[in-house]
Design an enzyme around this catalytic site. Structure first.
Site, mmCIF file in Angstrom:
data_model
loop_
_atom_site.group_PDB
_atom_site.id
_atom_site.type_symbol
_atom_site.label_atom_id
_atom_site.label_comp_id
_atom_site.label_asym_id
_atom_site.label_seq_id
_atom_site.Cartn_x
_atom_site.Cartn_y
_atom_site.Cartn_z
ATOM 1 N N GLU A 23 -5.973 -0.818 -5.608
ATOM 2 C CA GLU A 23 -5.554 -1.748 -4.740
ATOM 3 C C GLU A 23 -6.189 -2.560 -3.281
ATOM 4 O OE1 GLU A 23 -1.955 -2.859 -7.811
ATOM 5 O OE2 GLU A 23 -1.779 -1.832 -6.178
ATOM 6 N N CYS A 52 -6.192 -6.114 3.752
ATOM 7 C CA CYS A 52 -5.530 -4.464 3.281
ATOM 8 C C CYS A 52 -5.934 -3.788 2.569
ATOM 9 C CB CYS A 52 -4.361 -5.084 3.078
ATOM 10 S SG CYS A 52 -3.074 -3.782 3.048
ATOM 11 N N CYS A 73 -1.210 9.080 -2.608
ATOM 12 C CA CYS A 73 -0.732 8.980 -0.934
ATOM 13 C C CYS A 73 0.369 10.264 -1.346
ATOM 14 C CB CYS A 73 0.655 7.517 -0.501
ATOM 15 S SG CYS A 73 0.006 8.607 1.106
ATOM 16 N N CYS A 87 6.633 9.201 1.230
ATOM 17 C CA CYS A 87 8.106 8.435 2.517
ATOM 18 C C CYS A 87 9.085 7.935 1.075
ATOM 19 C CB CYS A 87 7.403 6.957 3.328
ATOM 20 S SG CYS A 87 6.267 7.464 4.429
ATOM 21 N N GLU A 123 -2.689 7.851 3.727
ATOM 22 C CA GLU A 123 -2.469 7.380 5.478
ATOM 23 C C GLU A 123 -4.003 7.954 6.052
ATOM 24 O OE1 GLU A 123 -0.534 7.557 7.514
ATOM 25 O OE2 GLU A 123 -2.093 8.946 8.450
ATOM 26 N N SER A 177 -2.811 1.810 10.304
ATOM 27 C CA SER A 177 -1.477 2.247 10.186
ATOM 28 C C SER A 177 -1.604 3.535 9.554
ATOM 29 C CB SER A 177 -1.107 1.632 9.326
ATOM 30 O OG SER A 177 0.536 1.802 9.824
ATOM 31 N N SER A 185 3.906 3.685 11.894
ATOM 32 C CA SER A 185 5.072 3.522 10.902
ATOM 33 C C SER A 185 6.186 4.296 11.189
ATOM 34 C CB SER A 185 4.752 3.775 9.920
ATOM 35 O OG SER A 185 3.670 2.957 9.149
ATOM 36 N N LEU A 186 7.029 4.017 12.342
ATOM 37 C CA LEU A 186 8.548 5.036 12.504
ATOM 38 C C LEU A 186 9.062 4.345 12.072
ATOM 39 C CD1 LEU A 186 8.506 6.199 15.352
ATOM 40 C CD2 LEU A 186 8.986 4.555 16.841
ATOM 41 N N HIS A 187 10.060 3.698 11.783
ATOM 42 C CA HIS A 187 11.408 3.540 10.500
ATOM 43 C C HIS A 187 12.700 4.350 10.925
ATOM 44 C CE1 HIS A 187 7.454 1.664 8.674
ATOM 45 N NE2 HIS A 187 7.498 2.654 8.313
ATOM 46 N N CYS A 242 3.968 -5.017 1.129
ATOM 47 C CA CYS A 242 4.125 -3.852 2.248
ATOM 48 C C CYS A 242 5.022 -2.535 0.645
ATOM 49 C CB CYS A 242 4.991 -3.881 3.318
ATOM 50 S SG CYS A 242 3.970 -4.675 4.784
HETATM 51 N N1 SAH Z 1 0.054 5.272 5.780
HETATM 52 C C1 SAH Z 1 0.021 4.558 6.222
HETATM 53 C C2 SAH Z 1 -0.526 3.075 6.079
HETATM 54 C C3 SAH Z 1 0.398 2.390 4.589
HETATM 55 S S1 SAH Z 1 1.849 1.712 4.908
HETATM 56 C C4 SAH Z 1 0.985 4.298 7.271
HETATM 57 O O1 SAH Z 1 2.531 4.837 6.915
HETATM 58 O O2 SAH Z 1 1.233 3.523 8.127
HETATM 59 C C5 SAH Z 1 1.668 0.708 5.709
HETATM 60 C C6 SAH Z 1 3.223 -0.020 5.686
HETATM 61 O O3 SAH Z 1 3.924 -0.633 5.387
HETATM 62 C C7 SAH Z 1 3.557 1.252 6.941
HETATM 63 O O4 SAH Z 1 4.475 0.917 7.456
HETATM 64 C C8 SAH Z 1 4.543 1.567 5.082
HETATM 65 O O5 SAH Z 1 5.580 1.926 5.995
HETATM 66 C C9 SAH Z 1 5.101 0.214 5.440
HETATM 67 N N2 SAH Z 1 5.979 0.378 3.544
HETATM 68 C C10 SAH Z 1 6.481 0.980 3.142
HETATM 69 N N3 SAH Z 1 6.772 0.847 1.956
HETATM 70 C C11 SAH Z 1 7.920 -0.370 2.175
HETATM 71 C C12 SAH Z 1 8.265 -0.876 1.733
HETATM 72 N N4 SAH Z 1 9.109 -1.167 0.599
HETATM 73 N N5 SAH Z 1 8.824 -2.700 2.466
HETATM 74 C C13 SAH Z 1 8.259 -2.598 4.255
HETATM 75 N N6 SAH Z 1 7.831 -1.644 3.999
HETATM 76 C C14 SAH Z 1 6.664 -0.978 3.520
#
Ligand code: SAH
Length: 355
Positions: free
Chosen positions: A91, A114, A121, A125, A167, A198, A221-223, A342
């Site tokens: 996608e 995007c 993946c 996460c 990733e 990212s 991506s820190l979160h 996302c």
């Molecule tokens: N693997 C890479 C790129 C893909 S994800 C990464 O982790 O950065 C792109 C972004 O979307 C990342 O910041 C990811 O954490 C975020 N993301 C994933 N699932 C999400 C969700 N359900 N809601 C909001 N952001 C999300």
């Protein structure tokens, strides 16, 4: 062994021509045919002699991705479903930003694509649908370029974000080759500063990217603001904990003099407390030139307990970070209605064969 045409960099075309004793201007003709005329078959490259086209067909096949579905959300975001030559599905999302033209009419002022770099993946996460079924395989550079080529009929791209499935630092070589191809002056020619990678924090990737000497933008991506929470949300943190990740970010910014953007997806009741915001502000300050993008979670089917926080929580986060002098923005999620937001890229419209 044949080499896919969309994986060959301009200098490599030149080297190939030289090796075969062919004239160097053929490289320009090849690149124009591929990236200006968008040929999908060498026979369409009418500037090239017929016997040379036959050689190219055998040695450098053009392998387009087939568009099997296109879903448009009410906000104009399009999700394309692409079939790779082995039948795997990928996608990619195209996100327009509209403005007004001189006559007051609607006009696309920015078009961001995007792209995915892997099919599925492996990072797992907790809040992300792309990783919820594991990984099938990494994509080749020409397959990543094929995503961009497939989207061009919907308009001229102004920005590219590597934030689809996969990733990028876990498929470093192919991703980087694809981005160099997309960035190449005589290729699609998208400026490096308009390309954002990212990563979820695959630490070895930072040093490699810094040593490329390229101008790509980097998001991390820190979160979560600490290891305890991040270990729960992002398994990658058990391999490369926050101290190591932030040290790698720091090194990267010092070496490249480029900003790092931290992505923080706010999940209701999980990472959304004032204490989290305060701790986040403290931690990101370990990195010079850091910015934070706050994103409300897009709900995903496999984790119904994870929900979107109210706007007041987002504003509280923004306020805490700003008071701590951290550059911050709230990003809105686009394309929710077409399952293109996302973390939603999971091929949900497809037979379960793929992932
Ligand atoms: N693997 C890479 C790129 C893909 S994800 C990464 O982790 O950065 C792109 C972004 O979307 C990342 O910041 C990811 O954490 C975020 N993301 C994933 N699932 C999400 C969700 N359900 N809601 C909001 N952001 C999300």
């Amino acid at each position: 062994m044949a080499t896919p045409a969309w994986s060959v960099l301009p200098d490599e075309w030149k080297a190939f021509l030289k090796e075969r004793g062919l004239r160097p201007f053929r490289a320009d003709q090849i690149l124009q045919s591929l990236y200006r005329d968008y040929i999908t078959d060498w026979d369409q490259a009418t500037t090239l002699p017929k016997d040379f086209r036959e050689t190219l067909k055998v040695e450098f096949p053009i392998i387009p991705a087939e568009e099997v579905a296109c879903d448009t959300a009410p906000d104009g975001t399009k999700k394309l479903l692409l079939k790779m030559s082995d039948g795997e599905l990928v996608e990619t999302v195209i996100i327009p930003v509209f403005g007004k033209n001189a006559d007051g009419g609607k006009e696309t002022v920015r078009l961001t694509q995007c792209i995915s770099t892997q099919i599925g993946c492996a990072m797992g996460c907790a809040f992300c649908a792309s990783g919820s079924k594991g990984i099938v395989r990494s994509m080749r550079s020409d397959e990543i370029v094929a995503e961009v080529m497939a989207a061009r009929k919907y308009g001229t791209l102004t920005n590219l974000v590597v934030m689809g499935m996969g990733e990028p630092f876990a498929n470093y070589d192919e991703t980087m080759r694809a981005l160099k191809l997309i960035n190449a002056g005589r290729g699609p020619n998208l400026g490096a500063r308009h390309i954002t990678l990212s990563t979820c924090g695959v630490v070895p990737g930072f040093e490699r990217l810094a040593s490329e000497g390229l101008q790509f933008e980097l998001s991390v991506s820190l979160h979560a603001p600490n290891d305890e929470l991040r270990n729960d949300l992002m398994p990658v943190n058990r391999k490369w904990p926050m101290a190591e990740l932030l040290a790698a970010c720091r090194e990267y910014t010092l070496k490249t003099k480029r900003i790092i953007t931290f992505e923080y997806t706010v999940i209701k009741g999980v990472n959304d407390s004032r204490a989290c915001a305060e701790e986040l502000a403290r931690r990101v300050k370990e990195v010079p030139m850091a910015k934070v993008n706050l994103i409300p979670l897009s709900p995903v089917d496999h984790r119904p307990a994870f929900t979107t926080p109210p706007a007041s929580t987002m504003l509280m986060f923004l306020d805490v970070l700003m008071k701590n002098r951290v550059q911050t923005m709230i990003r809105r999620s686009r394309g929710k209605e077409s399952q293109a937001a996302c973390g939603q890229l999971r091929l949900r419209s497809l037979p379960s064969k793929t992932i």
